[in-house]
Design an enzyme around this catalytic site. Structure first.
Site, mmCIF file in Angstrom:
data_model
loop_
_atom_site.group_PDB
_atom_site.id
_atom_site.type_symbol
_atom_site.label_atom_id
_atom_site.label_comp_id
_atom_site.label_asym_id
_atom_site.label_seq_id
_atom_site.Cartn_x
_atom_site.Cartn_y
_atom_site.Cartn_z
ATOM 1 N N LYS A 278 1.198 -1.395 -0.200
ATOM 2 C CA LYS A 278 -0.610 -0.356 -0.152
ATOM 3 C C LYS A 278 0.693 1.278 0.211
ATOM 4 O O LYS A 278 1.179 1.234 0.644
ATOM 5 C CB LYS A 278 -1.357 -0.175 0.576
ATOM 6 N N GLU B 214 10.828 1.227 9.548
ATOM 7 C CA GLU B 214 12.264 2.456 9.827
ATOM 8 C C GLU B 214 11.448 4.039 9.872
ATOM 9 O O GLU B 214 10.190 4.099 8.909
ATOM 10 C CB GLU B 214 12.465 1.969 8.263
HETATM 11 P P1 ADP Z 1 3.825 11.087 7.384
HETATM 12 O O1 ADP Z 1 3.794 12.070 8.494
HETATM 13 O O2 ADP Z 1 5.178 11.086 6.993
HETATM 14 O O3 ADP Z 1 2.506 11.049 5.831
HETATM 15 P P2 ADP Z 1 2.261 8.063 7.909
HETATM 16 O O4 ADP Z 1 3.335 7.190 8.210
HETATM 17 O O5 ADP Z 1 0.939 9.444 8.294
HETATM 18 O O6 ADP Z 1 3.758 9.461 8.044
HETATM 19 O O7 ADP Z 1 2.528 7.708 6.559
HETATM 20 C C1 ADP Z 1 3.212 7.134 5.723
HETATM 21 C C2 ADP Z 1 2.546 6.024 5.594
HETATM 22 O O8 ADP Z 1 1.896 5.105 6.167
HETATM 23 C C3 ADP Z 1 1.157 6.138 4.111
HETATM 24 O O9 ADP Z 1 1.761 5.792 2.902
HETATM 25 C C4 ADP Z 1 0.774 5.960 5.486
HETATM 26 O O10 ADP Z 1 -0.508 6.382 3.666
HETATM 27 C C5 ADP Z 1 0.376 5.082 5.950
HETATM 28 N N1 ADP Z 1 0.120 4.878 6.832
HETATM 29 C C6 ADP Z 1 -1.266 6.221 7.639
HETATM 30 N N2 ADP Z 1 -1.724 6.441 8.898
HETATM 31 C C7 ADP Z 1 -2.097 4.510 8.212
HETATM 32 C C8 ADP Z 1 -2.678 3.907 9.203
HETATM 33 N N3 ADP Z 1 -3.791 3.719 10.168
HETATM 34 N N4 ADP Z 1 -2.094 2.061 8.828
HETATM 35 C C9 ADP Z 1 -2.126 2.209 8.009
HETATM 36 N N5 ADP Z 1 -0.986 2.775 7.069
HETATM 37 C C10 ADP Z 1 -1.307 4.603 7.434
#
Ligand code: ADP
Length: 475
Positions: free
Chosen positions: A168, A244
């Protein structure tokens, strides 16, 4: 989306828009996947796993080599997609595509070196045979800041190990992911082995990844907050996990360093990807004896940097990913100056006519930063260099380690003993000594403390996708 070897819409047949962060324009719309779509992809990966895990390492390597060749032949197209969707200057995008391709080739080679061991036993009539076998179906979540290399850094070792994967990508950069999965398809990788689920709402998919019994491992690159949440759920279901996460890298310039050389390095690494890298230096700890020379050289170089579209000649500062990112950076700068930091250059959103529709922030240098400021502790993820003056080289190691993060650190010194002392004493996973790019497909990458678990890259990176099995044999 790409599920079970077929390009498809989401179950709801809906899409979400993707924007160019330099211009604010819509680029395209992509499938808005759901938890059911993720489940279908996990099922496909589970169905492909017996075949893929039993194929030879030579066969798996051949697919990765095909993908590597196609990637290099499409380097320019991939770089253009990245600059359009993520914003980084085209030269940096080309570098990322090359770095990303390196993982495919490196792990194609490493697939053939998943060696076991034969161990002597304390019993004369016994032998031990140690096997490494693929963990199973892997669910991967990738970020927008390195939208191609973070895909190959997970897909290549997973496939080399014999695992199947569902990925994803971040909602801001699904187009780069789609281009990569076209390459995997053209490379002939069998159906179900690699699957792509795009979405505007990651939560339900994260939930599916962490609870579906068919998923054996989660690999995540992103923020510490989301990483901890996923790790908790994965832990509750006993899934393997590698993470990471964020960083707060110190950049130490010791009293014996050449301040001009160090400042040149600082100007290059801090503003790479507009500061949106987990290994971006976040705290410049500079000895008082060379502080002025360092700040003068750095600010002179930073003041000359040009912001704009990554396609324009001479541009070295692309946009930030969105307005929220600008607001976070600006809040840190405002807080620091209110508490006495010196604004040496920059310090505001850029709103000139050609930049007004994008998300641009002036490359910024802040002097006299102190521990009471937000920027001293928080990850910045933007083009701001906060400089802290220190007086005693004996104190700087503790200052650098005084953070919950532990990903990257940088040290400038010409003293070999001090360099070794720093290398051994810094609680960070990746350390550049007089070096601003301590990364390679061949080298382990990852952090300590709140920066994550596990390593990607190198021979350590493939172990994250393998189980160790002990066979005790009576003879
Ligand atoms: P940033 O703040 O740098 O965007 P995130 O951790 O929100 O960092 O995003 C990194 C990845 O994690 C993206 O692919 C985002 O879609 C995903 N992501 C964010 N929230 C969730 C969640 N609750 N479950 C799974 N993936 C998530």
């Amino acid at each position: 989306m790409y599920i079970d070897g077929t390009w498809c819409a989401s179950e709801t047949n809906t899409t979400f828009d993707v924007f160019n962060p330099a211009s604010g324009e819509k680029i395209n719309a992509v499938a808005d996947g759901t938890a059911n779509d993720a489940r279908r992809a996990i099922d496909a990966a589970g169905d492909a796993f017996p075949m893929w895990s039993k194929s030879t390492a030579y066969a798996r390597a051949a697919f990765l080599i095909n993908a590597h060749k196609i990637m290099l032949s499409r380097k320019e197209e991939l770089a253009k997609t990245m600059t359009t969707e993520q914003g980084k200057p085209i030269k940096a995008a080309r570098n990322e595509v090359q770095y990303a391709a390196d993982f495919l080739l490196w792990y194609a080679e490493e697939a053939k070196r998943i060696n076991g061991e034969v161990l002597p036993s304390a019993r004369a009539d016994q032998r031990f045979i140690i096997l490494h076998q693929p963990v199973g179906v892997v669910a991967a979540v990738t970020p927008w800041n390195y939208p191609i290399s973070m895909i190959t850094r997970k897909v290549a070792p997973a496939l080399a190990a014999g695992c199947c994967i569902v990925l994803k990508p971040a909602e801001a950069t699904p187009l780069c992911a789609i281009e990569m999965f076209k390459i995997f398809e053209e490379a002939g990788i069998p159906k179900g082995v690699v699957n792509l689920v795009t979405t505007s709402d990651p939560k339900p998919i994260g939930e599916e990844f962490t609870t579906n019994p068919a998923v054996a491992k989660i690999t995540f690159t992103g923020s510490t907050a989301v990483g901890k949440m996923l790790a908790g759920k994965a832990g509750a279901n006993m899934k393997r996990i590698s993470l990471e996460l964020g960083g707060h890298a110190p950049f130490i310039v010791c009293t014996d360093a050449d301040p001009v050389h160090a400042a040149k390095g600082a100007s290059l690494v801090k503003f790479l990807n507009t500061g949106q890298a987990c290994i971006s230096p976040n705290r410049f700890l500079v000895h008082a004896s060379i502080y002025d020379a360092f700040v003068d050289t750095l600010s002179e170089r930073v003041a000359k940097m040009q912001a704009g579209s990554g396609f324009d000649d001479g541009v070295n500062i692309g946009p930030l990913i969105n307005q929220a990112a600008i607001d976070k950076v600006d809040a840190q700068v405002t807080d620091a100056t209110a508490k006495g930091a010196k604004l040496v250059t920059g310090g505001a959103q850029l709103t000139a006519a050609n930049l007004a529709n994008g998300h641009f922030y002036a490359p910024t240098v802040l002097g006299d930063v102190t521990p009471d400021m937000l920027i001293y502790r928080e990850e910045t993820f933007g083009p701001v260099a906060p400089i802290i003056k220190y007086h005693d080289d004996d104190d700087v190691l503790a200052m650098a380690n005084d953070t919950n993060y532990g990903l990257a650190a940088y040290v400038y010194t010409q003293n070999l003993s001090r360099a070794m002392h720093m290398l051994e004493g810094l609680r960070f996973g990746i350390i550049g000594i007089n070096d601003i790019n301590p990364t390679s497909a061949a080298a382990p990458f990852g952090g300590m403390k709140d920066s994550g678990l596990g390593r990607e890259g190198g021979k350590q990176g493939i172990m994250e996708y393998l189980e160790t099995k002990t066979g005790g044999i009576s003879i």
